[in-house]
Design a protein around this motif. Structure first.
Motif, mmCIF file in Angstrom:
data_model
loop_
_atom_site.group_PDB
_atom_site.id
_atom_site.type_symbol
_atom_site.label_atom_id
_atom_site.label_comp_id
_atom_site.label_asym_id
_atom_site.label_seq_id
_atom_site.Cartn_x
_atom_site.Cartn_y
_atom_site.Cartn_z
ATOM 1 N N HIS A 215 56.382 -12.254 47.002
ATOM 2 C CA HIS A 215 57.572 -12.745 47.710
ATOM 3 C C HIS A 215 58.208 -13.921 46.977
ATOM 4 C CE1 HIS A 215 56.055 -10.527 51.276
ATOM 5 N NE2 HIS A 215 54.876 -11.023 50.949
ATOM 6 N N LEU A 216 58.342 -13.827 45.658
ATOM 7 C CA LEU A 216 58.780 -14.999 44.905
ATOM 8 C C LEU A 216 59.835 -14.629 43.873
ATOM 9 C CD1 LEU A 216 58.162 -18.041 44.547
ATOM 10 C CD2 LEU A 216 56.480 -17.410 42.802
ATOM 11 N N SER A 217 60.985 -15.356 43.935
ATOM 12 C CA SER A 217 61.975 -15.300 42.868
ATOM 13 C C SER A 217 61.756 -16.528 41.994
ATOM 14 C CB SER A 217 63.395 -15.340 43.439
ATOM 15 O OG SER A 217 63.575 -14.304 44.376
ATOM 16 N N PRO A 218 62.102 -16.450 40.715
ATOM 17 C CA PRO A 218 61.811 -17.602 39.838
ATOM 18 C C PRO A 218 62.534 -18.862 40.307
ATOM 19 C CG PRO A 218 62.385 -15.657 38.538
ATOM 20 C CD PRO A 218 62.673 -15.311 39.969
ATOM 21 N N PRO A 219 61.828 -19.905 40.720
ATOM 22 C CA PRO A 219 62.498 -21.139 41.133
ATOM 23 C C PRO A 219 63.005 -21.910 39.921
ATOM 24 C CG PRO A 219 60.094 -21.377 41.311
ATOM 25 C CD PRO A 219 60.354 -19.978 40.840
ATOM 26 N N ALA A 220 64.219 -22.482 40.064
ATOM 27 C CA ALA A 220 64.841 -23.186 38.936
ATOM 28 C C ALA A 220 64.255 -24.578 38.739
ATOM 29 C CB ALA A 220 66.348 -23.284 39.159
ATOM 30 N N ASP A 221 63.837 -25.187 39.828
ATOM 31 C CA ASP A 221 63.346 -26.565 39.727
ATOM 32 C C ASP A 221 62.344 -26.827 40.848
ATOM 33 O OD1 ASP A 221 64.913 -26.772 42.016
ATOM 34 O OD2 ASP A 221 66.602 -27.647 40.938
ATOM 35 N N LEU A 222 61.827 -28.033 40.857
ATOM 36 C CA LEU A 222 60.786 -28.375 41.832
ATOM 37 C C LEU A 222 61.296 -28.244 43.270
ATOM 38 C CD1 LEU A 222 57.951 -29.441 42.507
ATOM 39 C CD2 LEU A 222 58.798 -31.769 42.097
ATOM 40 N N GLU A 223 62.581 -28.547 43.448
ATOM 41 C CA GLU A 223 63.151 -28.447 44.797
ATOM 42 C C GLU A 223 63.130 -26.999 45.284
ATOM 43 O OE1 GLU A 223 67.266 -29.765 47.040
ATOM 44 O OE2 GLU A 223 66.895 -30.418 44.996
ATOM 45 N N GLU A 224 63.568 -26.092 44.429
ATOM 46 C CA GLU A 224 63.541 -24.675 44.809
ATOM 47 C C GLU A 224 62.108 -24.183 45.007
ATOM 48 O OE1 GLU A 224 67.526 -23.018 42.555
ATOM 49 O OE2 GLU A 224 65.722 -21.767 42.539
ATOM 50 N N TRP A 225 61.218 -24.676 44.159
ATOM 51 C CA TRP A 225 59.811 -24.287 44.318
ATOM 52 C C TRP A 225 59.252 -24.789 45.651
ATOM 53 C CZ3 TRP A 225 56.053 -21.345 44.389
ATOM 54 C CH2 TRP A 225 54.762 -21.802 44.636
ATOM 55 N N SER A 226 59.610 -26.017 46.021
ATOM 56 C CA SER A 226 59.116 -26.569 47.284
ATOM 57 C C SER A 226 59.573 -25.709 48.459
ATOM 58 C CB SER A 226 59.598 -28.010 47.469
ATOM 59 O OG SER A 226 59.017 -28.847 46.479
#
Ligand code: ZN
Length: 293
Positions: A215-226
């Motif tokens: 269920h994961l799209s590549p996050p661009a930065d730490l904010e998106e990853w969070s």
């Protein structure tokens, strides 16, 4: 207090127990956390070579350990090799290496993956093997001659070894078949958990989105990853019927090793989630295992 986390892969720690260890670390200056990873990390990538992948994964875990203030050790078999990712098998050499690793650290609590018992449930081979191996080794932790052929020592002068309480973590590969006794509220260290997991760039931004099961799209930065990690916590809460809105780490207490009392658990663990699972059933199970009336 000492807690040990034994699992298959680089990143399993961050996804299942890093918040609880971080809470322990913040509350107790003498706390020692040790993470043991049982495979070489070479298999999980789609454009790096196996050799490159293993090197990158190792560096990512070392960085997480530095940030997270825990000890990290790859599991080494008696011949010095780290087992291959994706095809971990329950062998005498694996049992011996786990036995050595636990005896060397003598943790109070040992965390490991759960053993899937429902044949309909999906598994990750390496997770299942580690779970099974820890269970098989557990009684041998205080059997000093069990693996002296692999690790020779004076067999006439044995010293008792502490047997830990062995705790199962959540396993997303057997989603739908997890259960929990304890839900630790790790909301106050959510940002730290996100940063530790973010160390695993080759997984979070490359491999896990590519393999398409997370269920994961590549996050661009730490904010998106969070934000993605937040959704992962929420999904787990829904799976287990826990209230939403708080990051939780969930655990089950086994009788594979020492059997604690509920008082031991409540004294030692960080604060549990309000409105989390009731503890009556756990108290009854522990009392039954301890042979108490
Ligand atoms: Zn894993």
């Amino acid at each position: 207090m000492k807690a040990m986390f034994v699992h298959a892969h680089y990143d399993d720690y961050e996804f299942t127990a890093a918040g609880t260890f971080e809470l322990w670390r913040q509350r107790d200056a003498d706390f020692r956390g040790r993470v043991v990873v049982c495979t070489d990390g070479c298999a999980g990538h789609h454009f790096h070579t196996r050799e490159e992948t293993g090197r990158i994964r190792l560096a990512e875990q070392v960085e997480s350990a530095r940030l997270g203030g825990y000890e990290f050790k790859p599991l080494r078999l008696p011949n010095g090799m780290i087992p291959r990712e994706a095809c971990l098998q329950g062998t005498l050499e694996l049992y011996a290496a786990l036995w050595r690793a636990v005896r060397d650290f003598e943790p109070d609590y040992l965390f490991c993956p759960p053993l899937a018992t429902d044949p309909l449930v999906g598994i990750h081979n390496d997770h299942q093997t580690v779970a099974e191996a820890v269970r098989r080794v557990a009684y041998m932790i205080n059997v000093p001659h069990a693996f002296t052929p692999e690790y020779p020592e004076d067999e006439t002068a044995s010293v008792p070894c502490k047997v830990p309480v062995i705790v199962n973590v959540h396993d997303s590969y057997m989603s739908g078949a997890n259960a929990c006794d304890l839900a630790v509220d790790v909301e106050e260290v959510f940002d730290t958990v996100a940063r530790l997991a973010w160390c695993h760039q080759s997984q979070i931004r490359e491999w896990l989105p590519w393999v398409g099961r997370h269920h994961l799209s590549p996050p661009a930065d730490l904010e998106e990853w969070s934000a993605a990690l937040r959704e992962r916590f929420e999904r787990k809460n829904r799976e287990l019927g826990l209230p939403g809105g708080r990051a939780t780490e969930v655990f089950r207490i086994t009788a594979w090793g020492a059997v604690p009392t509920l008082e031991d658990i409540l004294r030692d663990f960080p604060p549990l989630l309000e409105n989390g699972p009731g503890l009556d059933q756990l108290a009854q199970r522990l009392a039954r295992w301890r042979g108490e009336p």
